[in-house]
Design a protein around this motif. Sequence first.
Motif, PDB file in Angstrom:
ATOM      1  N   GLU A  45       0.826  -1.208   0.000  1.00  0.00           N
ATOM      2  CA  GLU A  45       0.000   0.000   0.000  1.00  0.00           C
ATOM      3  C   GLU A  45       0.859   1.255   0.000  1.00  0.00           C
ATOM      4  N   TYR A  46       1.510   1.482  -1.115  1.00  0.00           N
ATOM      5  CA  TYR A  46       2.354   2.654  -1.266  1.00  0.00           C
ATOM      6  C   TYR A  46       1.609   3.726  -2.049  1.00  0.00           C
ATOM      7  N   ASP A  47       1.860   4.974  -1.729  1.00  0.00           N
ATOM      8  CA  ASP A  47       1.171   6.084  -2.398  1.00  0.00           C
ATOM      9  C   ASP A  47       1.802   6.445  -3.739  1.00  0.00           C
ATOM     10  N   TYR A  48       3.115   6.355  -3.828  1.00  0.00           N
ATOM     11  CA  TYR A  48       3.809   6.840  -5.024  1.00  0.00           C
ATOM     12  C   TYR A  48       4.522   5.676  -5.723  1.00  0.00           C
ATOM     13  N   TRP A  49       4.351   5.630  -7.051  1.00  0.00           N
ATOM     14  CA  TRP A  49       4.903   4.536  -7.841  1.00  0.00           C
ATOM     15  C   TRP A  49       5.655   5.070  -9.052  1.00  0.00           C
ATOM     16  N   GLY A  50       6.736   4.389  -9.396  1.00  0.00           N
ATOM     17  CA  GLY A  50       7.452   4.697 -10.621  1.00  0.00           C
ATOM     18  C   GLY A  50       6.803   3.995 -11.798  1.00  0.00           C
ATOM     19  N   GLN A  51       7.362   4.195 -12.986  1.00  0.00           N
ATOM     20  CA  GLN A  51       6.736   3.686 -14.200  1.00  0.00           C
ATOM     21  C   GLN A  51       7.109   2.239 -14.501  1.00  0.00           C
ATOM     22  N   GLY A  52       8.095   1.709 -13.842  1.00  0.00           N
ATOM     23  CA  GLY A  52       8.486   0.328 -14.061  1.00  0.00           C
ATOM     24  C   GLY A  52       9.621   0.178 -15.055  1.00  0.00           C
ATOM     25  N   THR A  53      10.410  -0.860 -14.837  1.00  0.00           N
ATOM     26  CA  THR A  53      11.499  -1.193 -15.767  1.00  0.00           C
ATOM     27  C   THR A  53      11.471  -2.701 -15.976  1.00  0.00           C
ATOM     28  N   LEU A  54      11.597  -3.136 -17.211  1.00  0.00           N
ATOM     29  CA  LEU A  54      11.429  -4.538 -17.560  1.00  0.00           C
ATOM     30  C   LEU A  54      12.722  -5.313 -17.363  1.00  0.00           C
ATOM     31  N   VAL A  55      12.605  -6.415 -16.650  1.00  0.00           N
ATOM     32  CA  VAL A  55      13.713  -7.351 -16.477  1.00  0.00           C
ATOM     33  C   VAL A  55      13.311  -8.666 -17.130  1.00  0.00           C
TER      34      VAL A  55
END
Length: 121
Positions: free
Chosen positions: A107-117
Amino acid sequence: VQLQASGGGLVQAGGSLRLSCAASGQIRNNYNMGWFRQAPGKEREFVASITWSGGITYYADSVKERFTISRDNAKNAVHLRMNSLKPEDTAVYYCAADTDAWGYSIEYDYWGQGTLVTVSS
């Protein structure tokens, strides 16, 4: 708060990668930080987290002893060192920040856009 994840890529099984997450905006050093991942067709899952001081870390059982989370508060950055990668580690990895969430919470408020591994066998 804006989060920018980087460092993903294609690696062979057994290899290593280091993910980074740069935070900007109204970020303060009292944010706990976490890494999460989402594989195709699966729900997002917790990977690792670190308290704002960096003193306490948490890991999912599936990555314990292979992944290491760390943070550099002077640079508003958090990193995830991934060793002994397996094909099942293939996913989009997201970093997140929150002042209240900690431990194994998602339950985090702020998220990054993601990076594919992607880990090839």
